[in-house]
Design a protein around this motif. Structure first.
Motif, PDB file in Angstrom:
ATOM      1  N   PHE A 170      -6.847 -45.306  76.061  1.00  0.00           N
ATOM      2  CA  PHE A 170      -8.050 -44.703  76.591  1.00  0.00           C
ATOM      3  C   PHE A 170      -9.193 -44.782  75.590  1.00  0.00           C
ATOM      4  CE2 PHE A 170      -5.871 -43.376  80.247  1.00  0.00           C
ATOM      5  CZ  PHE A 170      -4.605 -42.990  79.851  1.00  0.00           C
ATOM      6  N   THR A 171     -10.404 -44.485  76.068  1.00  0.00           N
ATOM      7  CA  THR A 171     -11.593 -44.674  75.244  1.00  0.00           C
ATOM      8  C   THR A 171     -12.084 -43.403  74.577  1.00  0.00           C
ATOM      9  OG1 THR A 171     -13.006 -44.354  77.168  1.00  0.00           O
ATOM     10  CG2 THR A 171     -12.368 -46.622  76.631  1.00  0.00           C
ATOM     11  N   SER A 172     -11.566 -42.261  74.956  1.00  0.00           N
ATOM     12  CA  SER A 172     -12.075 -41.025  74.381  1.00  0.00           C
ATOM     13  C   SER A 172     -11.344 -40.717  73.079  1.00  0.00           C
ATOM     14  CB  SER A 172     -11.893 -39.874  75.363  1.00  0.00           C
ATOM     15  OG  SER A 172     -10.530 -39.707  75.681  1.00  0.00           O
ATOM     16  N   ILE A 173     -12.092 -40.240  72.091  1.00  0.00           N
ATOM     17  CA  ILE A 173     -11.489 -39.854  70.822  1.00  0.00           C
ATOM     18  C   ILE A 173     -10.730 -38.550  71.005  1.00  0.00           C
ATOM     19  CG2 ILE A 173     -12.057 -38.909  68.545  1.00  0.00           C
ATOM     20  CD1 ILE A 173     -13.996 -41.059  68.114  1.00  0.00           C
ATOM     21  N   ASP A 174      -9.541 -38.472  70.438  1.00  0.00           N
ATOM     22  CA  ASP A 174      -8.724 -37.270  70.568  1.00  0.00           C
ATOM     23  C   ASP A 174      -7.976 -37.030  69.268  1.00  0.00           C
ATOM     24  OD1 ASP A 174      -7.653 -35.861  73.509  1.00  0.00           O
ATOM     25  OD2 ASP A 174      -6.750 -35.281  71.601  1.00  0.00           O
ATOM     26  N   THR A 175      -7.783 -35.756  68.933  1.00  0.00           N
ATOM     27  CA  THR A 175      -7.059 -35.418  67.709  1.00  0.00           C
ATOM     28  C   THR A 175      -5.596 -35.102  67.965  1.00  0.00           C
ATOM     29  OG1 THR A 175      -7.605 -33.077  67.910  1.00  0.00           O
ATOM     30  CG2 THR A 175      -9.165 -34.457  66.713  1.00  0.00           C
ATOM     31  N   ALA A 176      -5.186 -35.067  69.221  1.00  0.00           N
ATOM     32  CA  ALA A 176      -3.808 -34.708  69.568  1.00  0.00           C
ATOM     33  C   ALA A 176      -2.911 -35.937  69.538  1.00  0.00           C
ATOM     34  CB  ALA A 176      -3.773 -34.070  70.955  1.00  0.00           C
ATOM     35  N   ALA A 177      -1.817 -35.840  68.802  1.00  0.00           N
ATOM     36  CA  ALA A 177      -0.910 -36.977  68.687  1.00  0.00           C
ATOM     37  C   ALA A 177      -0.363 -37.413  70.046  1.00  0.00           C
ATOM     38  CB  ALA A 177       0.234 -36.625  67.745  1.00  0.00           C
ATOM     39  N   GLY A 178      -0.176 -36.470  70.934  1.00  0.00           N
ATOM     40  CA  GLY A 178       0.383 -36.776  72.236  1.00  0.00           C
ATOM     41  C   GLY A 178      -0.499 -37.632  73.118  1.00  0.00           C
ATOM     42  N   ARG A 179      -1.766 -37.772  72.747  1.00  0.00           N
ATOM     43  CA  ARG A 179      -2.688 -38.576  73.539  1.00  0.00           C
ATOM     44  C   ARG A 179      -2.674 -40.048  73.142  1.00  0.00           C
ATOM     45  NH1 ARG A 179      -6.442 -35.795  76.473  1.00  0.00           N
ATOM     46  NH2 ARG A 179      -6.707 -37.836  77.444  1.00  0.00           N
ATOM     47  N   TYR A 180      -1.899 -40.379  72.117  1.00  0.00           N
ATOM     48  CA  TYR A 180      -1.836 -41.760  71.651  1.00  0.00           C
ATOM     49  C   TYR A 180      -0.572 -42.433  72.175  1.00  0.00           C
ATOM     50  CZ  TYR A 180      -5.815 -40.804  68.693  1.00  0.00           C
ATOM     51  OH  TYR A 180      -7.075 -40.478  68.254  1.00  0.00           O
ATOM     52  N   ASP A 181      -0.708 -43.694  72.545  1.00  0.00           N
ATOM     53  CA  ASP A 181       0.359 -44.406  73.239  1.00  0.00           C
ATOM     54  C   ASP A 181       1.220 -45.269  72.319  1.00  0.00           C
ATOM     55  OD1 ASP A 181      -2.342 -44.601  75.218  1.00  0.00           O
ATOM     56  OD2 ASP A 181      -0.515 -43.776  76.110  1.00  0.00           O
ATOM     57  N   TYR A 182       0.656 -45.722  71.231  1.00  0.00           N
ATOM     58  CA  TYR A 182       1.364 -46.644  70.347  1.00  0.00           C
ATOM     59  C   TYR A 182       1.297 -46.128  68.913  1.00  0.00           C
ATOM     60  CZ  TYR A 182       0.313 -49.534  74.424  1.00  0.00           C
ATOM     61  OH  TYR A 182       0.185 -50.004  75.707  1.00  0.00           O
ATOM     62  N   TRP A 183       2.387 -46.345  68.186  1.00  0.00           N
ATOM     63  CA  TRP A 183       2.492 -45.859  66.811  1.00  0.00           C
ATOM     64  C   TRP A 183       3.078 -46.921  65.897  1.00  0.00           C
ATOM     65  CZ3 TRP A 183       0.848 -41.053  65.199  1.00  0.00           C
ATOM     66  CH2 TRP A 183       0.469 -40.160  66.207  1.00  0.00           C
ATOM     67  N   GLY A 184       2.596 -46.929  64.655  1.00  0.00           N
ATOM     68  CA  GLY A 184       3.187 -47.781  63.649  1.00  0.00           C
ATOM     69  C   GLY A 184       4.388 -47.097  63.006  1.00  0.00           C
ATOM     70  N   GLN A 185       4.999 -47.786  62.075  1.00  0.00           N
ATOM     71  CA  GLN A 185       6.217 -47.275  61.439  1.00  0.00           C
ATOM     72  C   GLN A 185       5.912 -46.336  60.274  1.00  0.00           C
ATOM     73  OE1 GLN A 185       4.854 -50.140  60.769  1.00  0.00           O
ATOM     74  NE2 GLN A 185       4.888 -50.289  58.531  1.00  0.00           N
ATOM     75  N   GLY A 186       4.674 -46.324  59.831  1.00  0.00           N
ATOM     76  CA  GLY A 186       4.269 -45.437  58.739  1.00  0.00           C
ATOM     77  C   GLY A 186       4.278 -46.122  57.391  1.00  0.00           C
ATOM     78  N   THR A 187       3.400 -45.666  56.513  1.00  0.00           N
ATOM     79  CA  THR A 187       3.339 -46.178  55.153  1.00  0.00           C
ATOM     80  C   THR A 187       3.181 -44.985  54.199  1.00  0.00           C
ATOM     81  OG1 THR A 187       2.234 -47.759  53.667  1.00  0.00           O
ATOM     82  CG2 THR A 187       0.825 -46.563  55.209  1.00  0.00           C
ATOM     83  N   GLN A 188       3.930 -44.995  53.113  1.00  0.00           N
ATOM     84  CA  GLN A 188       3.954 -43.867  52.181  1.00  0.00           C
ATOM     85  C   GLN A 188       2.755 -43.916  51.249  1.00  0.00           C
ATOM     86  OE1 GLN A 188       6.361 -41.218  51.798  1.00  0.00           O
ATOM     87  NE2 GLN A 188       4.748 -40.433  50.439  1.00  0.00           N
ATOM     88  N   VAL A 189       2.091 -42.782  51.124  1.00  0.00           N
ATOM     89  CA  VAL A 189       1.022 -42.599  50.142  1.00  0.00           C
ATOM     90  C   VAL A 189       1.440 -41.451  49.234  1.00  0.00           C
ATOM     91  CG1 VAL A 189      -1.367 -41.885  49.773  1.00  0.00           C
ATOM     92  CG2 VAL A 189      -0.804 -43.487  51.630  1.00  0.00           C
ATOM     93  N   THR A 190       1.496 -41.725  47.943  1.00  0.00           N
ATOM     94  CA  THR A 190       1.869 -40.705  46.967  1.00  0.00           C
ATOM     95  C   THR A 190       0.766 -40.591  45.928  1.00  0.00           C
ATOM     96  OG1 THR A 190       4.215 -41.191  47.277  1.00  0.00           O
ATOM     97  CG2 THR A 190       3.594 -39.941  45.305  1.00  0.00           C
ATOM     98  N   VAL A 191       0.255 -39.379  45.758  1.00  0.00           N
ATOM     99  CA  VAL A 191      -0.819 -39.127  44.797  1.00  0.00           C
ATOM    100  C   VAL A 191      -0.263 -38.235  43.700  1.00  0.00           C
ATOM    101  CG1 VAL A 191      -3.168 -38.319  44.462  1.00  0.00           C
ATOM    102  CG2 VAL A 191      -2.491 -39.278  46.675  1.00  0.00           C
ATOM    103  N   SER A 192      -0.268 -38.742  42.490  1.00  0.00           N
ATOM    104  CA  SER A 192       0.266 -37.976  41.364  1.00  0.00           C
ATOM    105  C   SER A 192      -0.844 -37.191  40.680  1.00  0.00           C
ATOM    106  CB  SER A 192       0.933 -38.918  40.365  1.00  0.00           C
ATOM    107  OG  SER A 192      -0.015 -39.817  39.831  1.00  0.00           O
ATOM    108  N   SER A 193      -0.483 -36.054  40.131  1.00  0.00           N
ATOM    109  CA  SER A 193      -1.486 -35.197  39.476  1.00  0.00           C
ATOM    110  C   SER A 193      -1.629 -35.533  38.005  1.00  0.00           C
ATOM    111  CB  SER A 193      -1.087 -33.730  39.646  1.00  0.00           C
ATOM    112  OG  SER A 193       0.201 -33.514  39.112  1.00  0.00           O
TER     113      SER A 193
END
Length: 121
Positions: free
Chosen positions: A98-121
């Motif tokens: 769809f064309t409307s911007i949404d912040t709810a995860a349930g409104r998205y149809d496709y997902w990637g596998q994820g990528t890890q981001v680690t920020v050290s202090s």
């Protein structure tokens, strides 16, 4: 079915920068980035309309992260600057039919596998 593949995650020191990429196998409309830290629910980070003319950010990343897209390459980016340890998470790319911007995860149809981001202090 659209496949999404993220790249660009890694380990960085606090104050550093990373750019995530999300390559789609086909055309998508609204796209977004979400993240999930251990023990936490998946949370919205940023979203962008198909044209790129509209963007929306979570308050926690506003002013530090920038979402953009290159439709000729079917790729969405997340430029992350001034990273903080609390930004550590698995980052997921998502796309909607769809064309409307949404912040709810349930409104998205496709997902990637994820990528890890680690920020050290």
């Amino acid at each position: 079915q659209v496949m999404l593949v993220e790249s660009g995650g890694g380990l960085v020191q606090a104050g550093g920068s990373l750019r995530l990429s999300c390559a789609a196998s086909g055309r998508t409309f609204t796209s977004g980035w979400f993240r999930q830290a251990p023990g936490n629910e998946r949370e919205f980070v940023a979203a962008i309309s198909w044209s790129g003319g509209s963007t929306y950010y979570a308050d926690s990343v506003k002013g530090r992260f920038t979402i953009s897209r290159d439709n000729a390459k079917n790729t969405v980016y997340l430029q992350m600057n001034s990273l903080k340890p609390e930004d550590t998470a698995v980052y997921y790319c998502a796309a909607s039919k769809f064309t409307s911007i949404d912040t709810a995860a349930g409104r998205y149809d496709y997902w990637g596998q994820g990528t890890q981001v680690t920020v050290s202090s």
